[in-house]
Design a protein around this motif. Structure first.
Motif, short mmCIF file in Angstrom:
data_model
loop_
_atom_site.label_atom_id
_atom_site.label_comp_id
_atom_site.label_asym_id
_atom_site.label_seq_id
_atom_site.Cartn_x
_atom_site.Cartn_y
_atom_site.Cartn_z
N ILE A 182 0.86 -1.18 0.00
CA ILE A 182 0.00 0.00 0.00
C ILE A 182 0.90 1.23 0.00
N GLU A 183 0.66 2.15 -0.92
CA GLU A 183 1.50 3.34 -1.03
C GLU A 183 0.65 4.57 -1.34
N LEU A 184 0.82 5.61 -0.54
CA LEU A 184 0.09 6.86 -0.75
C LEU A 184 0.80 7.77 -1.75
N SER A 185 2.13 7.78 -1.70
CA SER A 185 2.92 8.72 -2.50
C SER A 185 3.15 8.22 -3.92
N GLU A 186 2.77 9.03 -4.90
CA GLU A 186 2.92 8.62 -6.30
C GLU A 186 4.37 8.42 -6.69
N ARG A 187 5.29 9.16 -6.07
CA ARG A 187 6.68 9.04 -6.50
C ARG A 187 7.33 7.73 -6.08
N PHE A 188 6.71 7.01 -5.13
CA PHE A 188 7.27 5.73 -4.70
C PHE A 188 6.59 4.54 -5.37
N THR A 189 5.49 4.77 -6.08
CA THR A 189 4.79 3.63 -6.69
C THR A 189 5.62 2.91 -7.76
N PRO A 190 6.47 3.60 -8.56
CA PRO A 190 7.29 2.84 -9.52
C PRO A 190 8.21 1.84 -8.84
N THR A 191 8.77 2.21 -7.69
CA THR A 191 9.62 1.28 -6.95
C THR A 191 8.83 0.07 -6.49
N HIS A 192 7.61 0.31 -5.99
CA HIS A 192 6.76 -0.81 -5.57
C HIS A 192 6.45 -1.73 -6.74
N ARG A 193 6.16 -1.14 -7.89
CA ARG A 193 5.84 -1.97 -9.05
C ARG A 193 7.04 -2.83 -9.47
N GLN A 194 8.24 -2.26 -9.39
CA GLN A 194 9.44 -3.03 -9.70
C GLN A 194 9.61 -4.19 -8.72
N ASN A 195 9.38 -3.91 -7.43
CA ASN A 195 9.49 -4.97 -6.42
C ASN A 195 8.46 -6.07 -6.66
N ILE A 196 7.24 -5.67 -7.00
CA ILE A 196 6.18 -6.64 -7.25
C ILE A 196 6.52 -7.50 -8.46
N THR A 197 7.08 -6.90 -9.49
CA THR A 197 7.50 -7.66 -10.67
C THR A 197 8.51 -8.72 -10.29
N MET A 198 9.48 -8.36 -9.44
CA MET A 198 10.48 -9.33 -9.01
C MET A 198 9.85 -10.44 -8.18
N LEU A 199 8.90 -10.08 -7.30
CA LEU A 199 8.23 -11.09 -6.50
C LEU A 199 7.44 -12.07 -7.35
N GLN A 200 6.78 -11.53 -8.37
CA GLN A 200 5.96 -12.39 -9.22
C GLN A 200 6.81 -13.36 -10.05
N ARG A 201 8.09 -13.04 -10.20
CA ARG A 201 8.99 -13.96 -10.90
C ARG A 201 9.43 -15.11 -10.00
N CYS A 202 9.25 -14.92 -8.68
CA CYS A 202 9.61 -15.99 -7.75
C CYS A 202 8.59 -17.12 -7.86
N LYS A 203 9.04 -18.33 -7.76
CA LYS A 203 8.14 -19.47 -7.87
C LYS A 203 7.27 -19.63 -6.63
N VAL A 204 7.88 -19.39 -5.45
CA VAL A 204 7.15 -19.63 -4.21
C VAL A 204 7.45 -18.53 -3.21
N ILE A 205 6.41 -18.04 -2.53
CA ILE A 205 6.56 -17.11 -1.41
C ILE A 205 5.88 -17.73 -0.21
N ARG A 206 6.65 -18.16 0.77
CA ARG A 206 6.11 -18.78 1.99
C ARG A 206 5.17 -19.95 1.66
N GLY A 207 5.58 -20.78 0.70
CA GLY A 207 4.81 -21.96 0.40
C GLY A 207 3.65 -21.74 -0.56
N HIS A 208 3.46 -20.51 -1.03
CA HIS A 208 2.34 -20.21 -1.94
C HIS A 208 2.88 -19.58 -3.22
#
Length: 199
Positions: A4-30
């Motif tokens: 969750i992010e309120l500031s627009e200037r930090f949302t690109p960083t969050h999107r980059q992090n989410i992209t990396m997470l989605q490339r992971c096969k498993v997060i805590r067994g899911h």
């Protein structure tokens, strides 16, 4: 993972992090499904969560205001200048008594989102105003405790001087009047457990 992010200037960083997470096969067994919600967390909470990690507004940047002379100087200088966005819902821009009231509401929503014995981790930092230390960390601990959490661990991490501290130190040195000044040289990492009983 839900970010969750309120500031627009930090949302690109969050999107980059989410992209990396989605490339992971498993997060805590899911399988790694991750989303970004843009806006005030008080609009979205509560929702079911296993753990909450966040950083409430803290430190000297809570009280930077607009395009002051010092802010303009900082942007021209070699030090990175940051402050909270002038969003009407940004808790970091509120007067301190209102900040505490708003943070109390955030902790209540966090508690409603977590199951008993779940973890909440918060990063906070005190700041100095008019020569006095403002106890942001202890006030946040009190607010979290009043709203259904128990403090399990308290860690400290050293942080570099803020731009404002460096700026005024350099001015005092130039005038030959450099004296020790109250500073906050660490941030606090607070680990809570959500209490079993309702408050």
């Amino acid at each position: 993972v839900v970010a969750i992010e309120l500031s627009e200037r930090f949302t690109p960083t969050h999107r980059q992090n989410i992209t990396m997470l989605q490339r992971c096969k498993v997060i805590r067994g899911h399988r790694g499904n991750s989303i970004l919600m843009e806006g005030d967390c008080r609009r979205f909470l509560p929702f079911e969560a296993d753990i909450i990690i966040f950083s409430p507004p803290y430190g000297d940047i809570m009280h930077w205001r607009g395009e002051s002379g010092l802010a303009k100087t900082a942007k021209k200088g070699s030090h990175l200048f940051t402050g909270y966005d002038p969003h009407i819902q940004n808790i970091g821009n509120m007067a301190y008594p209102i900040y505490k009231e708003a943070m109390g509401a955030v902790y209540r929503l966090c508690r409603e989102s977590l199951k008993p014995d779940s973890l909440m981790i918060a990063v906070t930092k005190d700041y100095v105003s008019s020569g006095e230390r403002v106890p942001v960390t202890r006030d946040n601990i009190r607010l979290a405790t009043e709203n259904g959490f128990e403090l399990e661990e308290w860690h400290r991490r050293e942080t570099p001087l803020q731009y404002m501290q460096i700026h005024f130190k350099e001015k005092r040195e130039a005038k030959g009047t450099d004296k020790p000044e109250l500073t906050v040289e660490w941030e606090d990492i607070l680990v809570y457990i959500r209490k079993v009983k309702d408050v």
